[in-house]
Scaffold this motif. Structure first.
Motif, short mmCIF file in Angstrom:
data_model
loop_
_atom_site.label_atom_id
_atom_site.label_comp_id
_atom_site.label_asym_id
_atom_site.label_seq_id
_atom_site.Cartn_x
_atom_site.Cartn_y
_atom_site.Cartn_z
N ILE A 247 -14.15 -25.04 -4.16
CA ILE A 247 -13.37 -24.08 -4.95
C ILE A 247 -11.87 -24.32 -4.74
O ILE A 247 -11.05 -23.75 -5.45
N GLU A 248 -11.53 -25.15 -3.76
CA GLU A 248 -10.10 -25.40 -3.49
C GLU A 248 -9.49 -26.29 -4.56
O GLU A 248 -8.44 -26.02 -5.08
N ASP A 249 -10.19 -27.42 -4.86
CA ASP A 249 -9.59 -28.37 -5.80
C ASP A 249 -10.58 -28.82 -6.89
O ASP A 249 -10.32 -29.79 -7.59
N ASN A 250 -11.73 -28.11 -6.96
CA ASN A 250 -12.70 -28.41 -8.02
C ASN A 250 -13.33 -29.80 -7.92
O ASN A 250 -13.84 -30.32 -8.90
N LYS A 251 -13.28 -30.39 -6.74
CA LYS A 251 -13.83 -31.74 -6.55
C LYS A 251 -15.34 -31.66 -6.31
O LYS A 251 -15.80 -30.74 -5.63
N VAL A 252 -16.08 -32.62 -6.83
CA VAL A 252 -17.51 -32.69 -6.52
C VAL A 252 -17.65 -33.30 -5.12
O VAL A 252 -17.14 -34.38 -4.84
N LEU A 253 -18.34 -32.58 -4.23
CA LEU A 253 -18.45 -33.04 -2.83
C LEU A 253 -19.80 -33.69 -2.55
O LEU A 253 -19.98 -34.36 -1.55
N GLY A 254 -20.78 -33.39 -3.39
CA GLY A 254 -22.11 -33.95 -3.15
C GLY A 254 -23.11 -33.33 -4.10
O GLY A 254 -22.74 -32.60 -5.03
#
Ligand code: ATP
Length: 432
Positions: A247-254
């Motif tokens: 939710i911090e930078d909208n990056k897909v983490l996994g």
């Protein structure tokens, strides 16, 4: 006039219900023990745990010299408890099967079996809880010295019976009893409500109940046992792979196997990442799970929620709430969590708004329980009256809406539509 003489006690083969039956015998009731088989499960040695528990319950009856019966609710448990559990998970909620089991199995199937088939005047369980009726009976026996107070007529009690917290606040199980019907409650005795667990164990040790004393406390969901929870759920629910998104930078983490496998506040083990991430939001439409990098991230806190239709233990909402439309009280949404002060606002459709005095962490939809304020104790110094609620249907927003208190004080509660997760936490975009 029909008096309470015959009590049918639900015996699980554990120490609590064994001591409950013993205390009922000592109080002079005619007692019958019943074991319920609700689920067929094997332990790590391939032994059916229900059969072992049933044997233990039977031995308790032999020691206490009371009749023993066994009933099977495997079909009812599957239809009313386990199917509901799977449906709720599939919808992304965090159900509590113990609450549903008490409602449909122990305080419905078992209650009716005891009354209709065994001629019980009342049922009893080893739950740590009290009722206003029992308190009154104990008071009468102590102060009015009426031995017949033991067998007072429960069927003709006019006032609604309240569910009260147990004296042992650590063991208190009123959370699990929050959906029980008034009909069953007014014919239920909780012999352990005034005792501590330690004292209950001492009673068992002094009364030849060693075989139940050595058993481990039942923990977690009985049907899951020691199995991995995710593997267990995926035996019944179709996998629905999706992304973990920061939710911090909208990056897909996994990626994960199903958004429904995660509960708000839970630590998500994201493959390849060493640092912990915590679930703050789930998107059932796209199947994504939003995560925050800190256990105490502000996105995990809420102070306002709306429930689904309320199940009032006393059948009607408290008079003060109906009159003023608002009421100060306390709530909890997990067994054993500390009670949180809050304000209730009653809606016309039977739902309520709950405004917590301070924001609480990880308020998962699916469970809620509201005991009335400590100021309204029936007996000074004793536990608060319990006025439990139904399920939380939606958690709306993190902070207070400006002007909200004024709206509600005037009795005009505005209904807010749940916002999309993307809008709620600062407008993070779709994953690229
Ligand atoms: N299979 C069962 N058959 C009959 N009664 C049951 C069964 N399981 C639970 N109960 C009743 O519900 C009560 C609460 O059960 P729960 O498993 O939540 O608590 P517990 O503290 O482990 O109780 P116990 O020590 O008696 O097993 C029990 O004390 C018993 O009266």
């Amino acid at each position: 006039m029909q008096a309470v003489r015959h009590v049918v006690c639900a015996l699980s083969g554990g120490v609590d219900s064994a001591v409950a039956a013993l205390l009922l015998r000592r109080r002079g009731y005619q007692v019958t023990g019943v074991f319920m088989k609700n689920w067929d499960s094997l332990d790590e040695h391939g032994v059916c745990t229900a059969d072992k528990d049933c044997e233990d319950a039977y031995r308790v009856c032999q020691i206490l010299d009371i009749p023993f019966h066994q009933v099977s609710y495997i079909k009812e448990y599957w239809n009313d408890v386990f199917s509901d559990f799977l449906n709720e998970y599939e919808k992304g909620r965090t159900p509590n099967p113990d609450i549903v089991c008490n409602k449909h199995i122990k305080f419905s199937c078992f209650f009716h079996y005891a009354v209709d088939n065994l001629g019980a005047d009342a049922i009893a369980t080893g739950h740590y809880a009290r009722t206003s009726l029992e308190d009154e009976e104990v008071f009468q026996q102590k102060h009015i010295k009426r031995p017949e107070g033991l067998f007072r007529n429960r069927f003709e009690v006019r006032n609604a019976v309240k569910l009260l917290q147990a004296a042992d606040s650590f063991k208190d199980q009123t959370f699990f009893l929050s959906q029980v019907s008034q009909d069953a409650l007014r014919r239920t005795i909780f012999p352990l409500g005034g005792l501590t667990k330690q004292f209950v164990k001492k009673i068992a040790a002094e009364n030849r109940l060693h075989h139940v004393l050595q058993k481990k406390e039942s923990m977690g969901m009985c049907f899951v046992g020691k199995r991995n929870f995710e593997h267990f759920l995926l035996q019944y629910l179709q996998p629905r792979p999706g992304h973990f998104i920061s939710i911090e930078d909208n990056k897909v983490l996994g990626t994960h196997k199903g958004w429904f496998l995660y509960t708000l506040g839970q630590r998500a083990n994201i493959g390849g990442l060493r640092e912990p991430w915590y679930v703050v939001e789930k998107d059932g439409v796209k199947g994504n799970v939003f995560v925050a990098p800190r256990k105490d991230h502000p996105a995990l806190y809420r102070d306002l929620l709306r429930t689904s239709r309320v199940h009032w233990i006393t059948e009607e909402p408290p008079a003060a709430l109906v009159r003023d439309k608002m009421m100060e009280c306390h709530f909890r949404f997990r067994h054993q969590m500390a009670l949180v002060p809050c304000v209730l606002t009653l809606n016309q459709d039977g739902t309520v708004w709950v405004t917590a005095v301070q924001a609480v962490r990880a308020l998962a939809t699916g469970q809620l329980h509201i005991p009335k304020g400590f100021r309204d104790l029936p007996v000074p110094g004793v536990a608060p009256v319990t006025v439990p609620l139904g399920r939380v249907c939606c958690v709306l927003q993190r902070g207070r809406v400006p002007g909200q208190r004024e709206d509600r004080a005037a009795g005009a509660v505005r209904l807010h539509t749940p916002e999309e997760p993307a809008q709620r936490w600062g407008g993070h975009r779709e994953p690229q």
